[in-house]
Each structure stands twice: as C-alpha cells, then as structure tokens.
Write a protein that holds these residues in place. Structure first.
Motif, PDB file in Angstrom:
ATOM      1  N   VAL A 120       0.845  -1.190   0.000  1.00 50.66           N
ATOM      2  CA  VAL A 120       0.000   0.000   0.000  1.00 50.66           C
ATOM      3  C   VAL A 120       0.886   1.248   0.000  1.00 50.66           C
ATOM      4  CG1 VAL A 120      -1.761   1.324   1.252  1.00 50.66           C
ATOM      5  CG2 VAL A 120      -1.883  -1.181   1.193  1.00 50.66           C
ATOM      6  N   LYS A 121       0.690   2.102  -0.966  1.00 53.20           N
ATOM      7  CA  LYS A 121       1.457   3.341  -1.067  1.00 53.20           C
ATOM      8  C   LYS A 121       0.758   4.437  -0.269  1.00 53.20           C
ATOM      9  CE  LYS A 121       3.186   6.722  -4.429  1.00 53.20           C
ATOM     10  NZ  LYS A 121       3.248   7.092  -5.877  1.00 53.20           N
ATOM     11  N   VAL A 122       1.525   5.171   0.523  1.00 55.75           N
ATOM     12  CA  VAL A 122       0.989   6.282   1.302  1.00 55.75           C
ATOM     13  C   VAL A 122       1.604   7.576   0.786  1.00 55.75           C
ATOM     14  CG1 VAL A 122       0.812   7.343   3.590  1.00 55.75           C
ATOM     15  CG2 VAL A 122       0.636   4.866   3.353  1.00 55.75           C
ATOM     16  N   ARG A 123       0.759   8.542   0.494  1.00 57.23           N
ATOM     17  CA  ARG A 123       1.246   9.840   0.014  1.00 57.23           C
ATOM     18  C   ARG A 123       0.632  10.940   0.869  1.00 57.23           C
ATOM     19  NH1 ARG A 123      -0.582  13.388  -4.030  1.00 57.23           N
ATOM     20  NH2 ARG A 123      -2.090  11.859  -4.827  1.00 57.23           N
ATOM     21  N   ILE A 124       1.467  11.877   1.296  1.00 56.06           N
ATOM     22  CA  ILE A 124       1.012  13.001   2.106  1.00 56.06           C
ATOM     23  C   ILE A 124       0.793  14.204   1.195  1.00 56.06           C
ATOM     24  CG2 ILE A 124       1.488  14.506   4.066  1.00 56.06           C
ATOM     25  CD1 ILE A 124       1.211  11.598   4.830  1.00 56.06           C
ATOM     26  N   ALA A 125      -0.418  14.736   1.186  1.00 58.84           N
ATOM     27  CA  ALA A 125      -0.725  15.963   0.456  1.00 58.84           C
ATOM     28  C   ALA A 125      -0.670  17.114   1.459  1.00 58.84           C
ATOM     29  CB  ALA A 125      -2.107  15.882  -0.196  1.00 58.84           C
ATOM     30  N   GLU A 126       0.482  17.778   1.535  1.00 60.54           N
ATOM     31  CA  GLU A 126       0.681  18.827   2.534  1.00 60.54           C
ATOM     32  C   GLU A 126       0.022  20.131   2.099  1.00 60.54           C
ATOM     33  OE1 GLU A 126       4.837  19.221   3.250  1.00 60.54           O
ATOM     34  OE2 GLU A 126       4.948  17.425   4.499  1.00 60.54           O
ATOM     35  N   SER A 127      -0.651  20.764   3.034  1.00 63.22           N
ATOM     36  CA  SER A 127      -1.275  22.061   2.764  1.00 63.22           C
ATOM     37  C   SER A 127      -1.685  22.687   4.084  1.00 63.22           C
ATOM     38  CB  SER A 127      -2.504  21.897   1.862  1.00 63.22           C
ATOM     39  OG  SER A 127      -3.513  21.126   2.507  1.00 63.22           O
ATOM     40  N   TYR A 128      -1.940  23.980   4.053  1.00 65.97           N
ATOM     41  CA  TYR A 128      -2.476  24.635   5.227  1.00 65.97           C
ATOM     42  C   TYR A 128      -3.981  24.388   5.282  1.00 65.97           C
ATOM     43  CZ  TYR A 128       2.094  26.765   5.736  1.00 65.97           C
ATOM     44  OH  TYR A 128       3.441  26.948   5.907  1.00 65.97           O
ATOM     45  N   MET A 129      -4.598  24.751   6.406  1.00 64.61           N
ATOM     46  CA  MET A 129      -5.945  24.269   6.704  1.00 64.61           C
ATOM     47  C   MET A 129      -6.983  24.621   5.641  1.00 64.61           C
ATOM     48  SD  MET A 129      -5.806  22.348   9.265  1.00 64.61           S
ATOM     49  CE  MET A 129      -7.575  22.120   9.318  1.00 64.61           C
ATOM     50  N   GLN A 130      -6.946  25.821   5.102  1.00 66.20           N
ATOM     51  CA  GLN A 130      -7.976  26.205   4.132  1.00 66.20           C
ATOM     52  C   GLN A 130      -7.951  25.290   2.906  1.00 66.20           C
ATOM     53  OE1 GLN A 130      -7.887  30.344   2.925  1.00 66.20           O
ATOM     54  NE2 GLN A 130     -10.035  30.300   2.368  1.00 66.20           N
ATOM     55  N   SER A 131      -6.741  25.035   2.381  1.00 64.37           N
ATOM     56  CA  SER A 131      -6.619  24.129   1.232  1.00 64.37           C
ATOM     57  C   SER A 131      -6.945  22.699   1.633  1.00 64.37           C
ATOM     58  CB  SER A 131      -5.195  24.200   0.665  1.00 64.37           C
ATOM     59  OG  SER A 131      -4.919  25.483   0.164  1.00 64.37           O
ATOM     60  N   LEU A 132      -6.616  22.335   2.867  1.00 66.18           N
ATOM     61  CA  LEU A 132      -6.907  20.988   3.343  1.00 66.18           C
ATOM     62  C   LEU A 132      -8.412  20.703   3.299  1.00 66.18           C
ATOM     63  CD1 LEU A 132      -5.240  19.243   6.341  1.00 66.18           C
ATOM     64  CD2 LEU A 132      -7.710  19.207   6.134  1.00 66.18           C
ATOM     65  N   TRP A 133      -9.210  21.645   3.782  1.00 67.01           N
ATOM     66  CA  TRP A 133     -10.661  21.458   3.758  1.00 67.01           C
ATOM     67  C   TRP A 133     -11.187  21.390   2.321  1.00 67.01           C
ATOM     68  CZ3 TRP A 133     -12.822  19.691   7.905  1.00 67.01           C
ATOM     69  CH2 TRP A 133     -12.319  20.035   9.158  1.00 67.01           C
ATOM     70  N   ASN A 134     -10.613  22.214   1.425  1.00 68.13           N
ATOM     71  CA  ASN A 134     -11.030  22.165   0.020  1.00 68.13           C
ATOM     72  C   ASN A 134     -10.698  20.813  -0.594  1.00 68.13           C
ATOM     73  OD1 ASN A 134     -12.025  24.800   0.034  1.00 68.13           O
ATOM     74  ND2 ASN A 134     -10.080  25.683  -0.632  1.00 68.13           N
ATOM     75  N   ASN A 135      -9.523  20.267  -0.276  1.00 70.40           N
ATOM     76  CA  ASN A 135      -9.140  18.946  -0.794  1.00 70.40           C
ATOM     77  C   ASN A 135     -10.085  17.860  -0.307  1.00 70.40           C
ATOM     78  OD1 ASN A 135      -6.966  20.002  -2.193  1.00 70.40           O
ATOM     79  ND2 ASN A 135      -5.475  19.528  -0.583  1.00 70.40           N
ATOM     80  N   LEU A 136     -10.561  17.994   0.934  1.00 70.13           N
ATOM     81  CA  LEU A 136     -11.532  17.029   1.456  1.00 70.13           C
ATOM     82  C   LEU A 136     -12.858  17.139   0.712  1.00 70.13           C
ATOM     83  CD1 LEU A 136     -10.894  17.302   5.308  1.00 70.13           C
ATOM     84  CD2 LEU A 136     -10.831  15.173   3.991  1.00 70.13           C
ATOM     85  N   ARG A 137     -13.328  18.369   0.509  1.00 74.59           N
ATOM     86  CA  ARG A 137     -14.609  18.560  -0.194  1.00 74.59           C
ATOM     87  C   ARG A 137     -14.559  18.013  -1.614  1.00 74.59           C
ATOM     88  NH1 ARG A 137     -13.904  23.642   2.397  1.00 74.59           N
ATOM     89  NH2 ARG A 137     -15.321  23.874   4.176  1.00 74.59           N
ATOM     90  N   GLU A 138     -13.416  18.199  -2.264  1.00 77.23           N
ATOM     91  CA  GLU A 138     -13.256  17.754  -3.645  1.00 77.23           C
ATOM     92  C   GLU A 138     -12.780  16.310  -3.730  1.00 77.23           C
ATOM     93  OE1 GLU A 138     -10.619  20.588  -5.432  1.00 77.23           O
ATOM     94  OE2 GLU A 138     -11.890  22.294  -4.881  1.00 77.23           O
ATOM     95  N   ARG A 139     -12.628  15.670  -2.568  1.00 75.39           N
ATOM     96  CA  ARG A 139     -12.204  14.263  -2.467  1.00 75.39           C
ATOM     97  C   ARG A 139     -10.871  14.020  -3.177  1.00 75.39           C
ATOM     98  NH1 ARG A 139     -16.518  10.290  -0.912  1.00 75.39           N
ATOM     99  NH2 ARG A 139     -18.200  11.594  -0.085  1.00 75.39           N
TER     100      ARG A 139
END
Length: 327
Positions: A120-139
């Motif tokens: 299983v490959k694990v990748r960290i998508a680093e960002s500050y909180m505002q972008s983090l929430w957008n990444n969650l919404r956009e899956r």
C-alpha cells in the motif's frame, strides 16, 4: 549474533519481563530463560538486571540492543526494498495534513504501517488548513489529519482523537509578563480583555486557530491592533519572540528554551479539536483504518494533548487492539 537472538533480546527489553516477552514471541518462558542464560554465558556478562520485577538492560545490554536494533532495521529495509521491486502497489492512500503534522506522521507511523501493508502506497498531500478542507470537499484526499472547532459539519465524518489548549504567548518585556512567574506548569491564567490594547500577530484566515481567535475577540468585545499575519505557526512564534506582539497558539507550539516569551492560559480555557476528517459516507479500507489506529495511538501519548475519543475512534482502536503494533 544472529537475527533470532537479536529479535528475542529486543522483545525482552521492550516487554520488561521474560513471561511477557515469551507471550509476544510465541515461545515458552523456560525456553526464553534458557536462551538468555546461554547468550549471557557466551558473552561472559549480564545483559539485564532486575529492578522492581522489571528486566532493565545493563550497560553491556544497551550496547547489544543498540547493535541489534540497527541490524534488524537494515534487514527490514532490505526486505521492504526487494518487496517493492517485485510487487505492484495494490492501494494508494492520500492523506491531507499540515507540513508539520505530515512530517511527524511519516517519521513515527509509516515504518510500522509499511510492515503490515507493504503493497500500500501512502502519500502526504501537505497544505495549510484552508486548502486541506477544500481537498476534502473535492475528495482529492482519502482523509485528513485536521484541527477543528467542532465536529458538527455535515459534509464530513469526524474521528475525534484529542483536544489541545490554546495559549497566549507574550513578549517577555510586556507589562503583564511578570505575572506569568518562573513556573511554566501550570500556566498562569489571564483574561484576554487584559490585553485589549496589546498589538497582536495572528494566523491568516482559513486556519482553525485564526477562526477561534476571531471568536475569542468577538466574545470579549475587544479589537486589539493587528501588526502581522502569517500562515506559519513557527513564524508566528518567532514574531512574538522578537517583540512584534502577542499571539494565540496551540500548546504544542510553546517554546520552553527561551527567555524572550512567556505564556498564559486563557480564562476561560479554549481548545482546538484534533482528529481524522473523512468525506461524509466514505467507507474506509482495512489499510486506512489500521493507519488511523496508529495515528490515534501516537496522539494519545502526546503530553500536550488531552484524549477526547469519540465512538468512531474507539471502534478503530478496538478493531486493532490485539495486533500488538505500536508506532
């Protein structure tokens, strides 16, 4: 030295007793006792001594353990590298996280996770909180390691792990700094309204701490002058140390080895919630749940966090309770 010897000794040291180690290794206690006696005889020195019913490594034991752990680590890394060359990735987990949170997770958790799920490959998508929430919404991420004020947002499912107190950092020359005293634990309490005329540095919009700071100021009906704004907690702390102004931060961002800054606990206290945020309704795979269980265990032993597990977190911990893996 062989791998079996090194594995047995490291487990004995971790378990602290022959009975507990034997259970983990799947051998009888007499067998393990005979093994240790023969090894110590061959080395002509004791590797452990008994202290309050616990086996503690002797100086010679610590030298043996250090070498054993390095050799085991090299073996594991070699096997993992060969495995990756000969096996295809079966799953990729993309995790949203702040740069600091992401780096800690990779260092502390990934080696343990990779032993159980090497494909299983694990990748960290680093960002500050505002972008983090957008990444969650956009899956764009499977889930995120996040801080938040509450877990009532119906766009997401929350796996609550802990909470962390917000503290007030003040330059040491501030007129009220002397009230903080010399003791750092517990922190002196202060009403935020006492700092109504103090210049403040703050985090940029989109962060959980910034949202809470705005709410704290609004509730207290104060409007302190804002002299600096940043996305980075480290920059915020350094600005306070340089005397630019006061600032609110999570307790884990406190710096203890400086005389340039003092800290207050707010009265009333305010807390940031820490946990895993998942897009609403997304079904987590076994590998994802296992990875999350390691995050939970790591956060639970952090002394700056207060445990605040919800049912989702407890269910994941229980699922992997018998696995014996620890970051």
């Amino acid at each position: 030295m062989d791998i079996r010897e090194m594995t047995y000794i490291t487990v004995i040291a971790q378990a602290g007793s022959l009975s507990a180690a034997a259970k983990q290794l799947g051998v009888s206690q007499p067998t393990l006792s005979v093994f240790l006696s023969k090894l110590e005889d061959s080395l002509e020195t004791d590797l452990f001594y008994r202290e309050k019913k616990q086996l503690v490594p002797t100086p010679a034991g610590r030298i043996y353990l250090s070498a054993a752990q390095k050799i085991i680590s090299v073996r594991d890394q070699t096997y993992q590298t060969i495995h990756h060359l000969t096996h295809e990735t079966t799953e990729e987990i993309v995790i949203g996280a702040s740069p600091l949170r992401g780096s800690i997770m990779v260092a502390q958790i990934f080696p343990v996770f990779n032993k159980r799920f090497p494909d299983v490959k694990v990748r960290i998508a680093e960002s500050y909180m505002q972008s983090l929430w957008n990444n969650l919404r956009e899956r764009k991420v499977n889930f995120a390691l996040a801080s938040y004020q509450d877990s009532g947002d119906n766009q997401f499912d929350f796996i609550n792990i802990s909470r962390e107190e917000l503290v007030l950092g003040v330059p040491s020359f501030h007129p009220l700094a002397s009230r903080a005293g010399n003791s750092r634990e517990p922190l002196t309490s202060a009403d935020i309204r006492e700092f109504a005329d103090t210049p403040f540095v703050r985090l940029a919009p989109g962060s959980t701490v910034r949202a809470m700071m705005d709410n704290i100021f609004s509730t207290a009906a104060i409007h302190p002058p804002i002299v600096f704004e940043t996305n980075n907690l480290l920059v915020l702390t350094n600005m306070i140390r340089q005397g630019a102004g006061a600032g609110l931060m999570p307790r884990s961002s406190m710096v203890h080895d400086t005389d340039d800054i003092v800290y207050f606990s707010l009265s009333p206290k305010y807390y940031v919630n820490l946990g895993i945020v998942v897009p609403r309704g997304r079904i987590l795979s076994t590998a994802e749940r296992y990875l999350i269980s390691l995050v939970i265990r790591t956060d639970m032993v952090n002394p700056t966090y207060q445990p605040a597990l919800n049912s989702a977190a407890r269910d994941i911990l229980e699922e992997f309770a018998e696995k014996g893996d620890r970051p």
